[in-house]
Design a protein around this motif. Structure first.
Motif, PDB file in Angstrom:
ATOM      1  N   UNK A   1      -6.549   3.732   7.942  1.00 31.56           N
ATOM      2  CA  UNK A   1      -7.086   2.386   8.130  1.00 31.56           C
ATOM      3  C   UNK A   1      -6.830   1.522   6.896  1.00 31.56           C
ATOM      4  N   UNK A   2      -6.968   2.103   5.717  1.00 26.14           N
ATOM      5  CA  UNK A   2      -6.664   1.368   4.494  1.00 26.14           C
ATOM      6  C   UNK A   2      -5.204   0.916   4.480  1.00 26.14           C
ATOM      7  N   UNK A   3      -4.306   1.845   4.771  1.00 26.67           N
ATOM      8  CA  UNK A   3      -2.881   1.524   4.779  1.00 26.67           C
ATOM      9  C   UNK A   3      -2.568   0.455   5.824  1.00 26.67           C
TER      10      UNK A   3
ATOM     11  N   UNK B   1       0.823  -1.215   0.000  1.00 23.79           N
ATOM     12  CA  UNK B   1       0.000   0.000   0.000  1.00 23.79           C
ATOM     13  C   UNK B   1       0.852   1.257   0.000  1.00 23.79           C
ATOM     14  N   UNK B   2       0.264   2.375  -0.395  1.00 20.84           N
ATOM     15  CA  UNK B   2       0.978   3.647  -0.251  1.00 20.84           C
ATOM     16  C   UNK B   2       1.323   3.879   1.227  1.00 20.84           C
TER      17      UNK B   2
ATOM     18  N   UNK C   1      -1.627  -3.074   4.549  1.00 14.80           N
ATOM     19  CA  UNK C   1      -0.244  -3.244   4.959  1.00 14.80           C
ATOM     20  C   UNK C   1      -0.034  -4.482   5.797  1.00 14.80           C
ATOM     21  N   UNK C   2      -1.001  -4.812   6.657  1.00 12.21           N
ATOM     22  CA  UNK C   2      -0.879  -6.017   7.474  1.00 12.21           C
ATOM     23  C   UNK C   2      -0.846  -7.267   6.599  1.00 12.21           C
TER      24      UNK C   2
ATOM     25  N   UNK D   1      -9.447  -0.694  -7.014  1.00 13.25           N
ATOM     26  CA  UNK D   1      -8.304  -1.591  -6.876  1.00 13.25           C
ATOM     27  C   UNK D   1      -8.611  -2.881  -6.161  1.00 13.25           C
ATOM     28  N   UNK D   2      -9.879  -3.341  -6.230  1.00 10.07           N
ATOM     29  CA  UNK D   2     -10.341  -4.585  -5.604  1.00 10.07           C
ATOM     30  C   UNK D   2     -10.365  -4.502  -4.080  1.00 10.07           C
ATOM     31  N   UNK D   3     -10.308  -3.270  -3.575  1.00 10.29           N
ATOM     32  CA  UNK D   3     -10.386  -3.051  -2.128  1.00 10.29           C
ATOM     33  C   UNK D   3     -11.752  -2.467  -1.783  1.00 10.29           C
TER      34      UNK D   3
END
Length: 531
Positions: A323-325, A255-256, A329-330, A362-364
């Protein structure tokens, strides 16, 4: 992977010629509660418009929460039950209780088309104009004005309610506020706790080295006491749709702003012998899953959402992106970081994002799971007394049947070890929700209904806040608005007997049939995981 369209908020410029849109009923929010409210009002002859803050419909139901938090199926009626029946048609069965995000989207889009309900997207609420406790019009960031005889706030945050001057609360009330048992600060509950002693410091045993990322509080003198009220709310996450199907699997991208140090605490937990961060996979049709939070360290970004409820749109965008990152990221960390044991990396790499879901982002998933934000304070406040059956109401507009369920609210240090605080999971039997809990006090607003950020204590909201219940309450709000419109009355002055008859005629379940065998502990264990 292109995540450029994955946002909570993108500012909209002022229109050169702003529109004025007028309907009998204006619904703020195209989440499931807003959609069912609009359908019910349309069925009863009202003209309706839905205003949606973002660019998608269906809220979290169409954004990854495919493992329905149903509680007791027999408690779900009306349009909420119709939703699962429509899903049954989609999957060629009678009723379908787990579903892919795109299936939920299909049903909601079909309904909006069938009922000719127009949705206006990218509508960012800026101002609410009131006169004598009545909303006259609401103004959007782009200059659009919406006028209606009645309004419904079906947003997860309660923005319309708040800007209309309606009283609300954010956080956990003390147990003393409503003489409850399970509200406020909660120590001692074993759920989703660290099972091993995990050192919280950058250098083991050395407090002066600083604390690891993810620990939100370090001052042991301010731990608080059991049942004490505070400003904290339960954690948010994304409900992530994954698959193992090689033909439909997208590897987890970096992720960014990726920062592996966010997961040092998780790595220590794994090295201590506990690997459960991805345990709560609930299978959906066509080989997909709904990934939710599980265990001591998982997808819940504990303590990082306190500013969301009253935050401005820029603040919420920052929290959304954080939260996205964190969540993506996890997954990337577990799949790729060489510090992670190879067996775990192999397991995580067997999963991926579903290629045929969320193609625009992006499929998220596009919706952050807002488990709790503002809660209205009305003439009646739902409390754990209602959930536990100690109190009942005579103006039921639907049933809740899921356990009292609060996720953790903070991660802290107690006696030199990491500790999560706030999780509560208490089984209940189905119980009625009061009409008075979705309408403001008459002196505050006479033409607004609030089926999502309703009048409830924190812990009672932990039971009520389930999407099938929001659909139930949305339908009931739509019916109440239609009755008030036809009677030319306020929403406080409608006759409950008239409302209950309409709701029963439209399939709502208003009272629990105790002849149905109901073992709340067994039912709690058999539902689709912690929501």
């Amino acid at each position: 992977m292109d995540f450029s369209d994955l946002h909570y908020y993108v500012p909209t410029p002022k229109a050169i010629e702003p529109k004025v849109i007028e309907r009998d009923l204006i619904v703020y929010g195209a989440a499931p509660a807003g959609i069912t409210a609009a359908i019910q009002a349309k069925r009863m002859g009202l003209t309706v418009a839905i205003i949606e803050f973002g660019t998608h419909i269906g809220g979290i139901t169409a954004s990854g929460l495919g493992a329905s938090d149903i509680g007791a199926k027999e408690a779900i009626g009306g349009i909420s039950r119709e939703f699962f029946q429509e899903l049954g048609k989609y999957y060629n069965t009678d009723e379908q209780w787990t579903f892919e995000p795109k299936a939920a989207k299909y049903v909601f889009e079909k309904w909006l088309k069938d009922y000719e309900i127009e949705v206006f997207f990218n509508q960012h609420l800026e101002e609410v104009k009131t006169e004598e406790s009545k909303i006259i019009e609401i103004l959007m960031e782009d200059g659009t004005i919406y006028k209606g005889a009645f309004f419904i706030d079906a947003s997860y945050e309660g923005d319309l309610m708040a800007k209309a001057g309606v009283s609300y609360f954010v956080g956990r009330e003390s147990n003393a506020t409503y003489k409850e048992t399970y509200n406020g600060i909660q120590f001692g509950h074993p759920h989703h706790q660290f099972e091993k002693w995990i050192d919280p410091y950058v250098i083991d045993g050395n407090p002066s080295s600083g604390v690891l990322s993810g620990i939100t509080e370090t001052n042991q003198e301010k731990l608080g006491y059991q049942g004490q009220g505070d400003h904290r709310i339960q954690a948010f996450n994304f409900r992530i749709c994954l698959t193992k199907n090689p033909d439909n699997r997208v590897a987890f991208p970096k992720p960014p702003s990726y920062n592996p140090e966010l997961y040092t605490l998780l790595l220590r937990y794994i090295n201590a012998g506990v690997w459960d961060a991805m345990n709560l996979h609930t299978m959906l049709p066509n080989g997909k899953t709904d990934l939710n939070n599980y265990g001591g360290f998982s997808t819940d970004y504990i303590g990082m959402n306190y500013d969301w409820p009253d935050g401005n749109y820029q603040t919420r965008e920052r929290i959304f992106q954080d939260h996205f990152t964190y969540n993506l990221g996890m997954l990337y960390f577990l799949a790729n970081d060489e510090q992670v044991p190879q067996t775990i990396r192999d397991e995580v790499n067997s999963w991926g994002l579903a290629k045929d879901e969320f193609e625009e982002t992006g499929h998220w998933p596009h919706q952050l799971y807002i488990r709790e934000a503002r809660r209205m304070i009305a003439d009646y406040v739902m409390t754990d007394h209602n959930c536990l059956g100690d109190l009942s109401v005579e103006d039921s507009i639907g049933l809740a049947s899921y356990q009292m369920d609060s996720h953790h609210c903070r991660r802290l240090i107690i006696d030199g070890r990491v500790y999560n605080e706030g999780d509560v999971e208490i089984p209940i039997s189905p119980y009625p929700i009061s009409y008075r809990s979705i309408r403001p006090k008459a002196e505050e607003c006479v033409n607004l209904l609030v089926p999502v950020c309703l009048s409830s204590s924190h812990i009672a909201y932990g039971s009520i806040r389930m999407e099938p219940v929001f659909m139930i309450l949305g339908q009931s709000a739509g019916a109440a608005a239609a009755i008030a419109f036809k009677n030319q009355s306020t929403i406080q002055d409608i006759d409950y007997q008239q409302l209950s008859k309409v709701l029963l005629d439209h399939g709502q379940v208003l009272q629990w049939d105790y002849s149905i065998e109901d073992d709340p502990i067994s039912r709690m264990k058999s539902t689709f995981g912690k929501q």
